[in-house]
Design a protein around this motif. Structure first.
Motif, PDB file in Angstrom:
ATOM      1  N   ALA A 130      -1.291 -19.516  25.634  1.00 27.68           N
ATOM      2  CA  ALA A 130      -1.788 -18.165  25.926  1.00 27.68           C
ATOM      3  C   ALA A 130      -2.535 -18.105  27.256  1.00 27.68           C
ATOM      4  O   ALA A 130      -2.821 -17.022  27.757  1.00 27.68           O
ATOM      5  CB  ALA A 130      -2.698 -17.680  24.798  1.00 27.68           C
ATOM      6  N   VAL A 166       6.262 -19.726  23.486  1.00 25.23           N
ATOM      7  CA  VAL A 166       5.270 -19.290  22.504  1.00 25.23           C
ATOM      8  C   VAL A 166       5.479 -20.151  21.261  1.00 25.23           C
ATOM      9  O   VAL A 166       6.569 -20.696  21.041  1.00 25.23           O
ATOM     10  CB  VAL A 166       5.388 -17.791  22.170  1.00 25.23           C
ATOM     11  CG1 VAL A 166       5.206 -16.949  23.421  1.00 25.23           C
ATOM     12  CG2 VAL A 166       6.723 -17.468  21.503  1.00 25.23           C
ATOM     13  N   TYR A 176       8.366 -11.574  25.976  1.00 27.09           N
ATOM     14  CA  TYR A 176       7.733 -12.888  25.860  1.00 27.09           C
ATOM     15  C   TYR A 176       8.656 -13.962  26.437  1.00 27.09           C
ATOM     16  O   TYR A 176       9.888 -13.812  26.417  1.00 27.09           O
ATOM     17  CB  TYR A 176       7.372 -13.192  24.402  1.00 27.09           C
ATOM     18  CG  TYR A 176       8.522 -13.466  23.467  1.00 27.09           C
ATOM     19  CD1 TYR A 176       8.914 -14.777  23.170  1.00 27.09           C
ATOM     20  CD2 TYR A 176       9.216 -12.420  22.857  1.00 27.09           C
ATOM     21  CE1 TYR A 176       9.956 -15.028  22.291  1.00 27.09           C
ATOM     22  CE2 TYR A 176      10.257 -12.674  21.980  1.00 27.09           C
ATOM     23  CZ  TYR A 176      10.629 -13.975  21.704  1.00 27.09           C
ATOM     24  OH  TYR A 176      11.665 -14.225  20.838  1.00 27.09           O
ATOM     25  N   GLN A 192       3.587 -17.543  16.564  1.00 25.98           N
ATOM     26  CA  GLN A 192       3.440 -16.432  17.508  1.00 25.98           C
ATOM     27  C   GLN A 192       4.754 -15.664  17.628  1.00 25.98           C
ATOM     28  O   GLN A 192       4.764 -14.428  17.651  1.00 25.98           O
ATOM     29  CB  GLN A 192       3.005 -16.957  18.876  1.00 25.98           C
ATOM     30  CG  GLN A 192       1.560 -17.424  18.918  1.00 25.98           C
ATOM     31  CD  GLN A 192       1.209 -18.109  20.232  1.00 25.98           C
ATOM     32  OE1 GLN A 192       2.040 -18.799  20.822  1.00 25.98           O
ATOM     33  NE2 GLN A 192      -0.013 -17.931  20.686  1.00 25.98           N
ATOM     34  N   THR A 202       3.558 -10.841  27.013  1.00 26.20           N
ATOM     35  CA  THR A 202       2.667 -11.727  26.269  1.00 26.20           C
ATOM     36  C   THR A 202       2.966 -13.183  26.572  1.00 26.20           C
ATOM     37  O   THR A 202       4.122 -13.570  26.739  1.00 26.20           O
ATOM     38  CB  THR A 202       2.764 -11.476  24.757  1.00 26.20           C
ATOM     39  OG1 THR A 202       1.811 -12.292  24.084  1.00 26.20           O
ATOM     40  CG2 THR A 202       4.158 -11.787  24.219  1.00 26.20           C
ATOM     41  N   SER A 203       1.892 -13.981  26.648  1.00 18.91           N
ATOM     42  CA  SER A 203       2.037 -15.427  26.773  1.00 18.91           C
ATOM     43  C   SER A 203       1.790 -16.098  25.428  1.00 18.91           C
ATOM     44  O   SER A 203       1.751 -17.316  25.337  1.00 18.91           O
ATOM     45  CB  SER A 203       1.049 -15.972  27.820  1.00 18.91           C
ATOM     46  OG  SER A 203      -0.276 -15.618  27.491  1.00 18.91           O
ATOM     47  N   GLY A 204       1.602 -15.289  24.393  1.00 25.43           N
ATOM     48  CA  GLY A 204       1.380 -15.859  23.072  1.00 25.43           C
ATOM     49  C   GLY A 204       0.782 -14.871  22.101  1.00 25.43           C
ATOM     50  O   GLY A 204       1.472 -14.310  21.249  1.00 25.43           O
ATOM     51  N   ASP A 205      -0.518 -14.581  22.245  1.00 22.88           N
ATOM     52  CA  ASP A 205      -1.233 -13.829  21.214  1.00 22.88           C
ATOM     53  C   ASP A 205      -1.267 -12.317  21.429  1.00 22.88           C
ATOM     54  O   ASP A 205      -1.391 -11.564  20.469  1.00 22.88           O
ATOM     55  CB  ASP A 205      -2.671 -14.344  21.101  1.00 22.88           C
ATOM     56  CG  ASP A 205      -2.733 -15.691  20.400  1.00 22.88           C
ATOM     57  OD1 ASP A 205      -1.922 -15.925  19.498  1.00 22.88           O
ATOM     58  OD2 ASP A 205      -3.593 -16.503  20.764  1.00 22.88           O
TER      59      ASP A 205
END
Length: 435
Positions: free
Chosen positions: A302, A164, A159, A168, A135-138
């Motif tokens: 994100a 983030v 992550y 998040q 994940t890059s965020g969401d």
């Protein structure tokens, strides 16, 4: 529904197999063998349908007999139990709010649908399903909440350390139960590479039943088409038939779903891929040279993706015909300075607080209109996350306008639970093998 690999069009697998395997062994991505045209009468009268009804029509057309009608309707009713309103800002400008799900991000559509599809197909006594996600965020928060408590599943979320937002990170690391988080000392691209290497590793595949919850999984892509159709229905009620969508784009799954909707028969005038300085696709469309590069950290985290996985799907949808693609897709990129200016402009003009990703989509609409002054289409820019996720980015006079949802306040009292790893695959593999 049969699917092939973007690296082997002769391959044929079922939807169930594609959902659980996530990615073909040849490292392509799964795509439908047939993209049916939806009934023109459905499109003509789409404003008469609710979001769950639209979702069922689209999903049943694609999935065919993979899931019986009653089960599919129940699954959709459970997964898509929140709204996606197209909020009118002026006569021809709308913001599509996709943050009304539990994790406050558009990825709730894909994650909740996918988790319920997997739960539906899982049989009692089957091997534990290990879900890997970068994940890059969401994405991570949506997947965590989508799978939390789902029997016979374990989710591992990777992550990038320090990349983030605090909210998040809380959504990734405070769940416990069947959700575990790994803080990687690297970028999102490093996290994504580790996940892809795991899927290609023979020992891990022999030991575990691995699948992905990233947008490389076809069951993430299908439900994201729903809100494009539903938005068209909302605008059609207001007398708009020509629509332009501006989509904040990082891994290109969101706009990929929009283009799949277009291929299914959704009448869209133009798609705009709006990126930050991680501009692999805008550069490609401008120069014809597809060159990935390490991702750069920005306010719109994100979208900090230097090698967007879903671009191969988009090229596949257009049979590698770049000129045909460019007739439908325009791309623009914006800096952090421009993003902040966009946040201020939306607030000044509309008294609307937009997250940095949303602001980039808005800026892309404005640029498109400057370049196409005769286009009278309604423009919809996608708001992909709640502004509260990015508290440090807003000027003080705008930050005070942000309403903090109850679920965010509740997170702040929970302890962080995360392991730390470097970017080397052997370290990640050893972590997985320890169980």
């Amino acid at each position: 529904m049969k699917l092939y690999s973007t690296n082997n069009k002769d391959l044929r697998v079922s939807f169930k197999e594609a959902v659980f395997n996530s990615m073909p062994q040849d490292k392509g991505l799964y795509m439908p063998v047939e993209i049916p045209q939806l009934d023109p009468a459905f499109i003509e009268n789409i404003e008469q349908y609710t979001l769950p009804e639209i979702a069922y029509q689209v999903a049943s057309a694609l999935l065919k007999d993979e899931i019986p009608a009653d089960d599919l309707q129940s699954l959709i009713a459970d997964a898509i139990n929140f709204e996606a309103p197209a909020v009118k800002l002026d006569d021809k400008t709308f913001v599509l709010e996709l943050f009304h799900g539990p994790s406050l991000a558009f990825k709730d559509f894909g994650a909740r649908f996918m988790s319920r599809v997997m739960a539906y197909f899982l049989k009692d006594g089957e091997q534990l399903l290990d879900v890997l996600v970068a994940t890059s965020g969401d994405t991570g928060g949506a997947v965590a909440l989508g799978f939390l408590g789902v029997p016979n599943t374990r989710v591992t979320i990777l992550y990038p350390e320090g990349k983030v937002s605090p909210i998040q990170e809380l959504q990734l690391t405070t769940n416990g139960e069947n959700i575990r988080a790994i803080e990687v000392k690297g970028t999102f691209d490093d996290c994504q590479a580790l996940v892809k290497q795991a899927f290609a590793d023979a020992e891990l595949n022999a030991r575990f039943r691995l699948t992905s919850a990233n947008s490389i999984n076809i069951s993430r892509l299908i439900p994201q088409t729903f809100y494009y159709f539903n938005t068209y229905a909302q605008l059609k009620k207001q007398g708009h038939n020509a629509v332009v969508f501006s989509v904040p784009s990082g891994n290109f799954g969101n706009i990929g779903a929009g283009l799949l909707a277009y291929k299914l028969g959704l009448p869209v005038k133009q798609f705009i891929a709006a990126t930050n300085v991680n501009d692999t696709v805008p550069r490609f469309l401008a120069t014809g040279n597809y060159e990935t590069k390490p991702s750069t950290q920005t306010y719109s985290n994100a979208m900090d993706v230097g090698a967007p996985s879903n671009w191969v799907r988009i090229m596949d949808l257009f049979n590698q015909d770049v000129e045909a693609l460019k007739k439908v897709v325009t791309a623009y990129r914006f800096t952090d300075e421009e993003t902040l200016a966009g946040i201020k402009a939306i607030d000044n003009q509309f008294n609307y607080v937009a997250c940095p990703h949303t602001a980039i989509a808005y800026l892309a609409v404005e640029k498109y209109r400057q370049e196409n002054p005769t286009d009278e289409s309604a423009a919809v820019f996608l708001s992909t996350a709640h502004a509260c996720k990015f508290p440090d980015i807003f000027p003080a006079d705008i930050a005070v306008k942000i309403e903090i949802p109850e679920q965010v306040t509740a997170l702040e009292s929970k302890p962080k639970q995360a392991d730390q790893l470097g970017v080397d695959f052997e370290g990640f593999k050893a972590y997985l093998l320890k169980g």
